[in-house]
Design a protein around this motif. Structure first.
Motif, PDB file in Angstrom:
ATOM      1  N   LEU A 294      -7.225 -43.857 -62.413  1.00 27.59           N
ATOM      2  CA  LEU A 294      -6.931 -43.295 -61.098  1.00 27.59           C
ATOM      3  C   LEU A 294      -5.561 -42.648 -61.123  1.00 27.59           C
ATOM      4  CD1 LEU A 294      -7.796 -46.705 -60.295  1.00 27.59           C
ATOM      5  CD2 LEU A 294      -8.844 -45.213 -58.631  1.00 27.59           C
ATOM      6  N   PHE A 295      -5.323 -41.776 -60.159  1.00 26.55           N
ATOM      7  CA  PHE A 295      -3.984 -41.218 -60.018  1.00 26.55           C
ATOM      8  C   PHE A 295      -3.568 -41.260 -58.557  1.00 26.55           C
ATOM      9  CE2 PHE A 295      -6.856 -37.608 -59.757  1.00 26.55           C
ATOM     10  CZ  PHE A 295      -6.324 -36.753 -58.800  1.00 26.55           C
ATOM     11  N   ALA A 296      -2.274 -41.451 -58.350  1.00 30.71           N
ATOM     12  CA  ALA A 296      -1.718 -41.587 -57.005  1.00 30.71           C
ATOM     13  C   ALA A 296      -0.888 -40.362 -56.660  1.00 30.71           C
ATOM     14  CB  ALA A 296      -0.854 -42.837 -56.916  1.00 30.71           C
ATOM     15  N   LEU A 297      -1.093 -39.846 -55.456  1.00 29.55           N
ATOM     16  CA  LEU A 297      -0.307 -38.732 -54.932  1.00 29.55           C
ATOM     17  C   LEU A 297       0.385 -39.180 -53.647  1.00 29.55           C
ATOM     18  CD1 LEU A 297      -2.890 -35.802 -55.287  1.00 29.55           C
ATOM     19  CD2 LEU A 297      -1.159 -36.520 -56.935  1.00 29.55           C
ATOM     20  N   PRO A 298       1.634 -38.773 -53.432  1.00 26.76           N
ATOM     21  CA  PRO A 298       2.333 -39.172 -52.213  1.00 26.76           C
ATOM     22  C   PRO A 298       1.996 -38.265 -51.031  1.00 26.76           C
ATOM     23  CG  PRO A 298       3.805 -37.898 -53.605  1.00 26.76           C
ATOM     24  CD  PRO A 298       2.511 -38.027 -54.370  1.00 26.76           C
ATOM     25  N   VAL A 299       1.956 -38.846 -49.869  1.00 27.89           N
ATOM     26  CA  VAL A 299       1.841 -38.052 -48.647  1.00 27.89           C
ATOM     27  C   VAL A 299       3.194 -37.392 -48.385  1.00 27.89           C
ATOM     28  CG1 VAL A 299       1.433 -38.119 -46.148  1.00 27.89           C
ATOM     29  CG2 VAL A 299       0.082 -39.583 -47.683  1.00 27.89           C
ATOM     30  N   VAL A 300       3.197 -36.076 -48.217  1.00 22.88           N
ATOM     31  CA  VAL A 300       4.461 -35.371 -48.010  1.00 22.88           C
ATOM     32  C   VAL A 300       4.567 -34.747 -46.616  1.00 22.88           C
ATOM     33  CG1 VAL A 300       4.961 -34.934 -50.429  1.00 22.88           C
ATOM     34  CG2 VAL A 300       3.505 -33.335 -49.182  1.00 22.88           C
ATOM     35  N   ARG A 301       3.449 -34.664 -45.880  1.00 26.18           N
ATOM     36  CA  ARG A 301       3.545 -34.224 -44.488  1.00 26.18           C
ATOM     37  C   ARG A 301       2.270 -34.552 -43.731  1.00 26.18           C
ATOM     38  NH1 ARG A 301       4.606 -27.828 -45.405  1.00 26.18           N
ATOM     39  NH2 ARG A 301       2.939 -27.333 -46.874  1.00 26.18           N
ATOM     40  N   LYS A 302       2.373 -34.540 -42.413  1.00 28.95           N
ATOM     41  CA  LYS A 302       1.261 -34.796 -41.512  1.00 28.95           C
ATOM     42  C   LYS A 302       1.148 -33.622 -40.545  1.00 28.95           C
ATOM     43  CE  LYS A 302      -1.057 -37.831 -40.915  1.00 28.95           C
ATOM     44  NZ  LYS A 302      -1.011 -39.105 -40.183  1.00 28.95           N
ATOM     45  N   PRO A 303       0.416 -32.571 -40.914  1.00 33.84           N
ATOM     46  CA  PRO A 303       0.290 -31.421 -40.021  1.00 33.84           C
ATOM     47  C   PRO A 303      -0.401 -31.763 -38.710  1.00 33.84           C
ATOM     48  CG  PRO A 303      -1.190 -31.213 -41.902  1.00 33.84           C
ATOM     49  CD  PRO A 303      -0.301 -32.370 -42.185  1.00 33.84           C
ATOM     50  N   THR A 304      -1.325 -32.749 -38.751  1.00 34.89           N
ATOM     51  CA  THR A 304      -1.937 -33.284 -37.525  1.00 34.89           C
ATOM     52  C   THR A 304      -2.150 -34.772 -37.736  1.00 34.89           C
ATOM     53  OG1 THR A 304      -4.282 -33.102 -38.164  1.00 34.89           O
ATOM     54  CG2 THR A 304      -3.234 -31.100 -37.293  1.00 34.89           C
ATOM     55  N   GLN A 305      -2.534 -35.472 -36.694  1.00 38.69           N
ATOM     56  CA  GLN A 305      -2.827 -36.894 -36.822  1.00 38.69           C
ATOM     57  C   GLN A 305      -4.019 -37.145 -37.749  1.00 38.69           C
ATOM     58  OE1 GLN A 305      -1.369 -39.825 -35.678  1.00 38.69           O
ATOM     59  NE2 GLN A 305       0.328 -38.397 -35.298  1.00 38.69           N
ATOM     60  N   GLU A 306      -4.931 -36.176 -37.823  1.00 42.77           N
ATOM     61  CA  GLU A 306      -6.164 -36.363 -38.594  1.00 42.77           C
ATOM     62  C   GLU A 306      -6.056 -35.857 -40.022  1.00 42.77           C
ATOM     63  OE1 GLU A 306      -6.133 -34.939 -35.491  1.00 42.77           O
ATOM     64  OE2 GLU A 306      -6.736 -36.846 -34.560  1.00 42.77           O
ATOM     65  N   ILE A 307      -4.907 -35.287 -40.400  1.00 41.18           N
ATOM     66  CA  ILE A 307      -4.748 -34.726 -41.745  1.00 41.18           C
ATOM     67  C   ILE A 307      -3.459 -35.243 -42.355  1.00 41.18           C
ATOM     68  CG2 ILE A 307      -4.391 -32.615 -43.091  1.00 41.18           C
ATOM     69  CD1 ILE A 307      -6.100 -31.125 -41.068  1.00 41.18           C
ATOM     70  N   ALA A 308      -3.547 -35.669 -43.610  1.00 42.64           N
ATOM     71  CA  ALA A 308      -2.370 -36.017 -44.399  1.00 42.64           C
ATOM     72  C   ALA A 308      -2.342 -35.088 -45.600  1.00 42.64           C
ATOM     73  CB  ALA A 308      -2.437 -37.470 -44.859  1.00 42.64           C
ATOM     74  N   THR A 309      -1.191 -34.478 -45.840  1.00 42.54           N
ATOM     75  CA  THR A 309      -1.070 -33.541 -46.950  1.00 42.54           C
ATOM     76  C   THR A 309      -0.372 -34.224 -48.124  1.00 42.54           C
ATOM     77  OG1 THR A 309      -0.981 -31.667 -45.432  1.00 42.54           O
ATOM     78  CG2 THR A 309      -0.213 -31.297 -47.675  1.00 42.54           C
ATOM     79  N   LEU A 310      -1.036 -34.210 -49.265  1.00 43.29           N
ATOM     80  CA  LEU A 310      -0.528 -34.849 -50.473  1.00 43.29           C
ATOM     81  C   LEU A 310       0.167 -33.826 -51.353  1.00 43.29           C
ATOM     82  CD1 LEU A 310      -3.783 -36.838 -51.383  1.00 43.29           C
ATOM     83  CD2 LEU A 310      -2.016 -37.432 -49.695  1.00 43.29           C
ATOM     84  N   PHE A 311       1.106 -34.289 -52.158  1.00 41.48           N
ATOM     85  CA  PHE A 311       1.774 -33.406 -53.106  1.00 41.48           C
ATOM     86  C   PHE A 311       0.893 -33.216 -54.338  1.00 41.48           C
ATOM     87  CE2 PHE A 311       4.497 -32.946 -56.902  1.00 41.48           C
ATOM     88  CZ  PHE A 311       5.006 -31.693 -56.641  1.00 41.48           C
ATOM     89  N   ALA A 312       0.761 -31.953 -54.781  1.00 40.58           N
ATOM     90  CA  ALA A 312       0.021 -31.589 -55.996  1.00 40.58           C
ATOM     91  C   ALA A 312      -1.447 -31.996 -55.858  1.00 40.58           C
ATOM     92  CB  ALA A 312       0.671 -32.195 -57.227  1.00 40.58           C
ATOM     93  N   GLY A 313      -2.109 -32.268 -56.996  1.00 42.26           N
ATOM     94  CA  GLY A 313      -3.482 -32.760 -56.947  1.00 42.26           C
ATOM     95  C   GLY A 313      -4.562 -31.813 -57.429  1.00 42.26           C
ATOM     96  N   GLY A 314      -4.212 -30.575 -57.781  1.00 43.98           N
ATOM     97  CA  GLY A 314      -5.247 -29.628 -58.185  1.00 43.98           C
ATOM     98  C   GLY A 314      -5.728 -29.857 -59.603  1.00 43.98           C
ATOM     99  N   TYR A 315      -6.227 -31.043 -59.865  1.00 39.74           N
ATOM    100  CA  TYR A 315      -6.646 -31.431 -61.208  1.00 39.74           C
ATOM    101  C   TYR A 315      -8.159 -31.270 -61.319  1.00 39.74           C
ATOM    102  CZ  TYR A 315      -2.110 -33.781 -60.577  1.00 39.74           C
ATOM    103  OH  TYR A 315      -0.799 -34.078 -60.289  1.00 39.74           O
TER     104      TYR A 315
END
Length: 404
Positions: A294-315
């Motif tokens: 598995l791999f872990a990505l950090p949450v770097v912003r919350k554009p809305t309450q229903e969305i969390a944006t992670l850093f990187a991840g295009g693997y």
């Protein structure tokens, strides 16, 4: 999984506590799951030796850990340069290169390395491959004959012009296999040791994904293909064995161990992905490995309450360009990629019920679609055993060893 441990609770807590001091993005291998998957593969192989498919691990420590099992014998490498590297490192003395090579530098290195010529077996499916080896041998000292394995195309061709399976070897019939075997034997620089065939239409196609009608059609195709292949492969093995005794007949992959092992002409099965349990195996009905990588990505912003944006991840994984090659959010449960962005170079939005409870700095755990390609993204695998971080080991990439 431990009693009472849920993927959304205990696993996330276990991975989080073991790696809290490490910066993300990061990749882990759960050794408990890895070892359990190895036991499962051995049980499915029912006594047949397993040859490790190195492309699915790409980490020396993991290769050596699996090779320590009595069920495992030798490595199926994905390039000659890799096989030579593993030979020098002493990982194994039984290294079969699963694909033909046109790497002139690696061939010259093999020709000059007496020990490697005893340990490494090249894959060939035409006289052109033999020509390339002979060119390399001209400037090399005398040494052991170069070991070669014939690749048989084991796709299914039920009708003229219809090809179901991977586009691999031009050697399809027993007669063609025998003709190539005679060519090898006539050339004194070679020693014919094996025959291999990878039935991608069985091993590499999940039979439980999509709608029930499609899944049923896939299972029917796989049964019919396996029946046809058992007869044709046995005929090819018999024809080649009349010309030269074979040390091994290799077949299959993690997804076809049962059907490949039922073919009495096969002496060993190949497997690798099943040790790490990537997301593509969620589409198989015959078995279900535990997710181990598995791999872990950090949450770097919350554009809305229903969305969390992670850093990187295009693997993204190789293969057909569709959603099945995208990474899959795994922990916490209840997340999915957004359809318009997917997994991105520098950001990956996720949505779903669990997104409301994520804050900046939290970590989301994801699974790669395929097994070995995750190691091309990370230099280190952090090995988790139970509640602790047991050790951190380099991937091939972390050792500066990339083979394409």
């Amino acid at each position: 999984m431990r009693s009472g441990e849920t993927a959304s609770g205990g696993l996330r807590e276990r991975y989080g506590s073991a790696t809290a001091h490490l910066p993300a993005p990061l990749a882990v291998v759960d050794l408990d799951a890895f070892d359990a998957n190895l036991d499962s593969l051995a049980g499915r192989a029912a006594g047949l030796p397993i040859r490790l498919a190195s492309k699915s691990l790409r980490c020396r420590y993991l290769l050596e850990r699996a090779l320590g099992s009595a069920a495992v014998r030798g490595v199926l490498c994905y390039s000659l340069a890799e096989a030579l590297w593993l030979s020098r490192a002493g990982v194994s003395e039984d290294l079969v290169v699963g694909y033909p090579t046109a790497d002139e530098h690696a061939l010259a290195t093999l020709a000059a390395d007496q020990a490697a010529r005893e340990r490494v077996t090249l894959m060939v499916d035409s006289a052109a491959h033999l020509d390339a080896v002979e060119d390399a041998l001209r400037s090399a000292p005398e040494g052991p004959a170069v070991r070669v394995c014939l690749e048989l195309d084991v796709s299914w061709r039920p009708l003229p012009g219809l090809h179901i399976g991977a586009r691999r070897s031009p050697v399809f019939t027993a007669r063609q296999a025998a003709e190539l075997a005679r060519t090898v034997v006539r050339r004194g620089a070679f020693r014919l040791t094996g025959l291999m065939g990878y039935e991608a239409q069985i091993a590499g196609v999940g039979d439980a994904a999509g709608n029930p009608v499609r899944a049923g059609a896939i299972r029917l195709m796989q049964r019919m293909s396996a029946r046809e292949l058992a007869a044709r492969r046995a005929a090819a093995v018999a024809a080649v064995s009349e010309i030269c005794p074979l040390e091994f007949v290799n077949g299959g992959g993690t997804g076809s161990i049962e059907t490949t092992g039922a073919d009495t002409s096969v002496t060993e099965v190949a497997a690798g992905s099943g040790l790490l349990g990537p997301a593509l195996f969620d589409g198989y009905s015959r078995f279900r490995p535990r997710p181990a990588a598995l791999f872990a990505l950090p949450v770097v912003r919350k554009p809305t309450q229903e969305i969390a944006t992670l850093f990187a991840g295009g693997y993204l994984a190789s293969g057909t360009a569709d959603a099945s090659r995208l990474p899959s959010p795994y922990l916490p449960r209840g997340l999915r990629l957004t359809p318009l962005e997917g997994a991105g170079e520098v950001q990956t939005p996720v949505t779903g019920p669990a997104a409301r409870h994520l804050a900046v700095g939290d970590r989301v755990w994801l699974r790669h679609a395929k097994a070995g390609e995750l190691a091309e993204r990370f230099e280190t695998y952090h090995l988790v055993a139970g509640q602790r971080l047991e050790r951190s080991v380099p991937t091939y990439r972390g050792e500066g060893a990339t083979f394409g």
